[in-house]
Design a protein around this motif. Sequence first.
Motif, PDB file in Angstrom:
ATOM      1  N   ALA A  19       7.128  -5.996  -2.137  1.00 13.39           N
ATOM      2  CA  ALA A  19       6.095  -5.161  -1.515  1.00 13.39           C
ATOM      3  C   ALA A  19       5.193  -6.003  -0.615  1.00 13.39           C
ATOM      4  O   ALA A  19       4.819  -5.576   0.486  1.00 13.39           O
ATOM      5  N   GLY A  20       4.848  -7.212  -1.055  1.00 12.31           N
ATOM      6  CA  GLY A  20       4.032  -8.118  -0.238  1.00 12.31           C
ATOM      7  C   GLY A  20       4.735  -8.544   1.029  1.00 12.31           C
ATOM      8  O   GLY A  20       4.124  -8.635   2.098  1.00 12.31           O
ATOM      9  N   GLU A  21       6.039  -8.794   0.931  1.00 12.13           N
ATOM     10  CA  GLU A  21       6.822  -9.149   2.124  1.00 12.13           C
ATOM     11  C   GLU A  21       6.928  -7.966   3.081  1.00 12.13           C
ATOM     12  O   GLU A  21       6.833  -8.127   4.300  1.00 12.13           O
ATOM     13  N   ALA A  22       7.125  -6.765   2.533  1.00 10.26           N
ATOM     14  CA  ALA A  22       7.207  -5.563   3.380  1.00 10.26           C
ATOM     15  C   ALA A  22       5.883  -5.321   4.100  1.00 10.26           C
ATOM     16  O   ALA A  22       5.863  -4.990   5.294  1.00 10.26           O
ATOM     17  N   LEU A  23       4.774  -5.506   3.393  1.00  9.00           N
ATOM     18  CA  LEU A  23       3.469  -5.341   4.021  1.00  9.00           C
ATOM     19  C   LEU A  23       3.246  -6.391   5.101  1.00  9.00           C
ATOM     20  O   LEU A  23       2.666  -6.099   6.156  1.00  9.00           O
ATOM     21  N   ALA A  24       3.742  -7.594   4.880  1.00 13.19           N
ATOM     22  CA  ALA A  24       3.621  -8.651   5.888  1.00 13.19           C
ATOM     23  C   ALA A  24       4.390  -8.277   7.152  1.00 13.19           C
ATOM     24  O   ALA A  24       3.906  -8.509   8.266  1.00 13.19           O
ATOM     25  N   VAL A  25       5.574  -7.698   6.988  1.00 12.77           N
ATOM     26  CA  VAL A  25       6.359  -7.277   8.155  1.00 12.77           C
ATOM     27  C   VAL A  25       5.625  -6.173   8.911  1.00 12.77           C
ATOM     28  O   VAL A  25       5.538  -6.194  10.141  1.00 12.77           O
ATOM     29  N   VAL A  26       5.055  -5.217   8.179  1.00 18.69           N
ATOM     30  CA  VAL A  26       4.319  -4.120   8.820  1.00 18.69           C
ATOM     31  C   VAL A  26       3.110  -4.648   9.581  1.00 18.69           C
ATOM     32  O   VAL A  26       2.812  -4.203  10.691  1.00 18.69           O
ATOM     33  N   LEU A  27       2.416  -5.629   8.998  1.00 23.66           N
ATOM     34  CA  LEU A  27       1.232  -6.196   9.640  1.00 23.66           C
ATOM     35  C   LEU A  27       1.553  -7.245  10.697  1.00 23.66           C
ATOM     36  O   LEU A  27       0.692  -7.640  11.467  1.00 23.66           O
ATOM     37  N   GLY A  28       2.814  -7.726  10.695  1.00 26.30           N
ATOM     38  CA  GLY A  28       3.228  -8.712  11.683  1.00 26.30           C
ATOM     39  C   GLY A  28       2.750 -10.122  11.405  1.00 26.30           C
ATOM     40  O   GLY A  28       2.466 -10.878  12.328  1.00 26.30           O
ATOM     41  N   VAL A  29       2.652 -10.482  10.125  1.00 26.93           N
ATOM     42  CA  VAL A  29       2.253 -11.831   9.761  1.00 26.93           C
ATOM     43  C   VAL A  29       3.419 -12.543   9.088  1.00 26.93           C
ATOM     44  O   VAL A  29       4.359 -11.912   8.617  1.00 26.93           O
TER      45      VAL A  29
END
Length: 133
Positions: A19-29
């Motif tokens: 979930a943390g990796e998916a959120l990082a992809v969505v945020l572009g970090v």
Amino acid sequence: MVLYGVAALALCTLAGMLAGEALAVVLGVDTNVGGVGFAMILLILVTHQLRRRGKFPQVTEQGVLFWSALYIPIVIAMAATQNVAEAIDGGPMAILAGLGAAAAGAALVPVLARIGEPAEPLPPVDGAERQEV
């Protein structure tokens, strides 16, 4: 049964990191965003549901408690180290924000201590109990 508690902790950690990796992809970090936090929240929710349904025996809970006693302090120490390093690189505003948050937390301790009703003091510790500790 202890193994089931360890498995629950491992699955929640894996799901939280994803979930943390998916959120990082969505945020572009380029870093995991809150994976450990998601894992701990998921572990709390899963174990609460299992307890409510009566499917979380005491032995299984001991497996979760054993690893959480080791895992959580290590992760917090790692995150704190990263946060300090980033704050120093981030300049004075990041340091001021950290100091402000620490000061606000310290100021709220007396307020939070007044919440709830006063409880009876614990009984004094006798000699036999003192030796167990």
